[in-house]
Motif scaffolding. Structure first.
Motif, PDB file in Angstrom:
ATOM      1  N   LEU A 168      17.337  43.396  69.255  1.00 53.31           N
ATOM      2  CA  LEU A 168      17.669  44.807  69.477  1.00 53.31           C
ATOM      3  C   LEU A 168      16.575  45.727  68.933  1.00 53.31           C
ATOM      4  O   LEU A 168      16.181  46.698  69.589  1.00 53.31           O
ATOM      5  CB  LEU A 168      19.007  45.140  68.827  1.00 53.31           C
ATOM      6  CG  LEU A 168      20.249  44.477  69.435  1.00 53.31           C
ATOM      7  CD1 LEU A 168      21.473  44.765  68.586  1.00 53.31           C
ATOM      8  CD2 LEU A 168      20.475  44.949  70.870  1.00 53.31           C
ATOM      9  N   PHE A 191      18.718  51.583  70.131  1.00 52.42           N
ATOM     10  CA  PHE A 191      18.614  50.154  69.862  1.00 52.42           C
ATOM     11  C   PHE A 191      18.149  49.861  68.434  1.00 52.42           C
ATOM     12  O   PHE A 191      18.597  48.878  67.827  1.00 52.42           O
ATOM     13  CB  PHE A 191      17.689  49.488  70.882  1.00 52.42           C
ATOM     14  CG  PHE A 191      18.337  49.275  72.218  1.00 52.42           C
ATOM     15  CD1 PHE A 191      19.308  48.306  72.391  1.00 52.42           C
ATOM     16  CD2 PHE A 191      17.983  50.066  73.306  1.00 52.42           C
ATOM     17  CE1 PHE A 191      19.925  48.109  73.617  1.00 52.42           C
ATOM     18  CE2 PHE A 191      18.588  49.876  74.537  1.00 52.42           C
ATOM     19  CZ  PHE A 191      19.562  48.894  74.696  1.00 52.42           C
ATOM     20  N   ALA A 210      20.609  47.847  65.905  1.00 58.03           N
ATOM     21  CA  ALA A 210      20.182  46.601  65.262  1.00 58.03           C
ATOM     22  C   ALA A 210      20.672  46.514  63.819  1.00 58.03           C
ATOM     23  O   ALA A 210      20.982  45.429  63.313  1.00 58.03           O
ATOM     24  CB  ALA A 210      18.657  46.496  65.305  1.00 58.03           C
TER      25      ALA A 210
END
Length: 207
Positions: free
Chosen positions: A65, A88, A92
């Protein structure tokens, strides 16, 4: 069934195919109320993601990610790169040390990622942004946290479709579209449409 590391990887790789296929459609949407480059930017960004991800294919979900976010951040122009990249990168952080995700984990991933977008772009509900689609997805997954993954993602896709539809009657208050004032009403948000395409792609991977 949990969402596996491989499914996350396959999802992001397949997003590159989705955005190649839908580039012209997204560009058409963005030409009406924006700069006309959204489709091109999303396609370019996820082609770069597809090139980069094989180097971390054996890593954990958080690394996949984060790599996606950093790649989008560095390779996409306009607002799309910073906003989707931030999504993203923040997402993560909610998946550290996890090699698979429950529905509740996926809901948390999307919630945290969306909070990253909000902190960067200061979006509020009904501003006609991609957050007006991310928020319903997050809510749908949270409500479906005790459901099997396939049923939960079906609910998320339905929520995303409703989210995109809801943006049609909104007047844009952020970005280039906000310059149009009331003329921005009557068109779906391009960023929100990209979010829908991403969730539909995830559904295909899960199936």
């Amino acid at each position: 069934m949990n969402l596996t590391q491989k499914q996350i990887y396959d999802w992001l790789i397949q997003c590159s195919q989705t955005f190649t296929r839908e580039q012209d459609y997204l560009t058409e949407l963005d030409t009406t109320i924006g700069d006309g480059d959204h489709g091109l930017n999303m396609n370019r960004g996820f082609q770069k993601v597809a090139e980069k991800l094989p180097t971390v294919a054996d890593k954990d979900i958080a690394t996949i990610l984060k790599t996606t976010g950093m790649t989008l951040l560095s390779s996409v122009g306009g607002a799309s790169g910073p906003l989707f990249g931030t999504f993203f990168i923040k997402a993560a952080q909610s998946t550290v040390d996890k090699d698979s995700l429950t529905v509740a984990d996926l809901a948390e991933l999307i919630t945290v990622g969306t909070e990253g977008i909000v902190s960067r772009g200061r979006a509020e509900p009904n501003d006609k942004t991609m957050c007006d689609v991310w928020w319903p997805i997050s809510e749908a997954l949270t409500l479906a946290s005790s459901q099997p993954l396939d049923k939960a993602i079906t609910a998320a896709v339905a929520a995303a479709k409703q989210g995109v539809e809801s943006t049609i009657n909104m007047q844009a208050r952020k970005g280039r579209a906000s310059y149009l004032g009331e003329r921005s009403i009557g068109h779906p948000d391009p960023g929100g449409t990209s979010v829908l395409l991403m969730i539909e792609t995830l559904q295909q991977v899960i199936k």
